[in-house]
Design a protein around this motif. Sequence first.
Motif, PDB file in Angstrom:
ATOM      1  N   UNK A 281       0.834  -1.165   0.000  1.00 24.30           N
ATOM      2  CA  UNK A 281       0.000   0.000   0.000  1.00 24.30           C
ATOM      3  C   UNK A 281       0.893   1.247   0.000  1.00 24.30           C
ATOM      4  N   UNK A 282       0.620   2.129  -0.894  1.00 20.70           N
ATOM      5  CA  UNK A 282       1.413   3.342  -1.033  1.00 20.70           C
ATOM      6  C   UNK A 282       0.698   4.510  -0.382  1.00 20.70           C
ATOM      7  N   UNK A 283       1.462   5.301   0.392  1.00 23.62           N
ATOM      8  CA  UNK A 283       0.917   6.472   1.060  1.00 23.62           C
ATOM      9  C   UNK A 283       1.464   7.716   0.364  1.00 23.62           C
ATOM     10  N   UNK A 284       0.583   8.601  -0.039  1.00 23.01           N
ATOM     11  CA  UNK A 284       0.990   9.811  -0.739  1.00 23.01           C
ATOM     12  C   UNK A 284       0.680  11.035   0.108  1.00 23.01           C
ATOM     13  N   UNK A 285       1.699  11.818   0.394  1.00 27.72           N
ATOM     14  CA  UNK A 285       1.498  13.107   1.065  1.00 27.72           C
ATOM     15  C   UNK A 285       1.236  14.140  -0.007  1.00 27.72           C
ATOM     16  N   UNK A 286       0.316  15.027   0.245  1.00 25.04           N
ATOM     17  CA  UNK A 286       0.042  16.092  -0.702  1.00 25.04           C
ATOM     18  C   UNK A 286       0.407  17.421  -0.061  1.00 25.04           C
ATOM     19  N   UNK A 287       1.117  18.229  -0.807  1.00 23.01           N
ATOM     20  CA  UNK A 287       1.555  19.526  -0.329  1.00 23.01           C
ATOM     21  C   UNK A 287       1.113  20.607  -1.305  1.00 23.01           C
ATOM     22  N   UNK A 288       1.038  21.818  -0.790  1.00 19.77           N
ATOM     23  CA  UNK A 288       0.795  23.003  -1.618  1.00 19.77           C
ATOM     24  C   UNK A 288       1.971  23.935  -1.411  1.00 19.77           C
ATOM     25  N   UNK A 289       2.288  24.688  -2.422  1.00 21.40           N
ATOM     26  CA  UNK A 289       3.381  25.643  -2.345  1.00 21.40           C
ATOM     27  C   UNK A 289       2.834  27.057  -2.488  1.00 21.40           C
ATOM     28  N   UNK A 290       3.474  28.002  -1.773  1.00 21.39           N
ATOM     29  CA  UNK A 290       3.079  29.404  -1.859  1.00 21.39           C
ATOM     30  C   UNK A 290       4.325  30.275  -1.758  1.00 21.39           C
ATOM     31  N   UNK A 291       4.486  31.152  -2.730  1.00 20.32           N
ATOM     32  CA  UNK A 291       5.655  32.030  -2.745  1.00 20.32           C
ATOM     33  C   UNK A 291       5.500  33.138  -1.720  1.00 20.32           C
ATOM     34  N   UNK A 292       6.589  33.445  -1.040  1.00 19.79           N
ATOM     35  CA  UNK A 292       6.626  34.542  -0.077  1.00 19.79           C
ATOM     36  C   UNK A 292       7.541  35.669  -0.566  1.00 19.79           C
ATOM     37  N   UNK A 293       7.836  35.643  -1.851  1.00 18.25           N
ATOM     38  CA  UNK A 293       8.741  36.631  -2.431  1.00 18.25           C
ATOM     39  C   UNK A 293       8.085  38.008  -2.417  1.00 18.25           C
ATOM     40  N   UNK A 294       8.790  38.987  -1.910  1.00 14.84           N
ATOM     41  CA  UNK A 294       8.274  40.347  -1.772  1.00 14.84           C
ATOM     42  C   UNK A 294       8.631  41.194  -2.994  1.00 14.84           C
ATOM     43  N   UNK A 295       7.747  42.100  -3.356  1.00 10.49           N
ATOM     44  CA  UNK A 295       7.953  42.985  -4.509  1.00 10.49           C
ATOM     45  C   UNK A 295       9.205  43.842  -4.353  1.00 10.49           C
ATOM     46  N   UNK A 296       9.498  44.264  -3.141  1.00 12.45           N
ATOM     47  CA  UNK A 296      10.678  45.091  -2.898  1.00 12.45           C
ATOM     48  C   UNK A 296      11.951  44.339  -3.288  1.00 12.45           C
ATOM     49  N   UNK A 297      12.029  43.053  -2.931  1.00 13.97           N
ATOM     50  CA  UNK A 297      13.201  42.260  -3.287  1.00 13.97           C
ATOM     51  C   UNK A 297      13.327  42.125  -4.806  1.00 13.97           C
ATOM     52  N   UNK A 298      12.208  41.930  -5.480  1.00 12.36           N
ATOM     53  CA  UNK A 298      12.222  41.799  -6.937  1.00 12.36           C
ATOM     54  C   UNK A 298      12.748  43.078  -7.572  1.00 12.36           C
ATOM     55  N   UNK A 299      12.292  44.235  -7.091  1.00 14.88           N
ATOM     56  CA  UNK A 299      12.749  45.518  -7.625  1.00 14.88           C
ATOM     57  C   UNK A 299      14.239  45.715  -7.380  1.00 14.88           C
ATOM     58  N   UNK A 300      14.693  45.452  -6.160  1.00 13.47           N
ATOM     59  CA  UNK A 300      16.112  45.594  -5.844  1.00 13.47           C
ATOM     60  C   UNK A 300      16.965  44.657  -6.692  1.00 13.47           C
ATOM     61  N   UNK A 301      16.534  43.426  -6.818  1.00 11.10           N
ATOM     62  CA  UNK A 301      17.265  42.435  -7.600  1.00 11.10           C
ATOM     63  C   UNK A 301      17.338  42.840  -9.073  1.00 11.10           C
TER      64      UNK A 301
END
Length: 127
Positions: A1-21
Amino acid sequence: MTYHMQYRFRSKLKSQYILESTLVTMALTICTLGLAIFILPKQILRTFINQTAVYDMAGQEIGMLDCNIEIRTSFPRVLMWVLLTVLTLGLGYIVFIYRIVIQTLDHTHISLYNRPAEHRKNSSLTL
């Protein structure tokens, strides 16, 4: 029997960092006569991965994605791709982008929090 974990991903990247980068990358591109463009894809992908939280199906933050690839260790490969891109009149850069994605994902893992206290406040995700 196989057990599958399910995950969700969510970005925490801030707009300020994107602009600076973006500003730093533009300055480096000008100073290096375009050679910084070969570092940019790996840096962008690594930044997005490292700023991504992992949530369980109940909406609780349980960890973060972690990409442990080092930009400086891949410098010889970058030089090879610069040469291939010049020799192929830019077509090598398309293959280079795919290789960067593969290499970055190969160096990515999920760092799960060990204790419930490590969960960040207000970290629930609406599913």
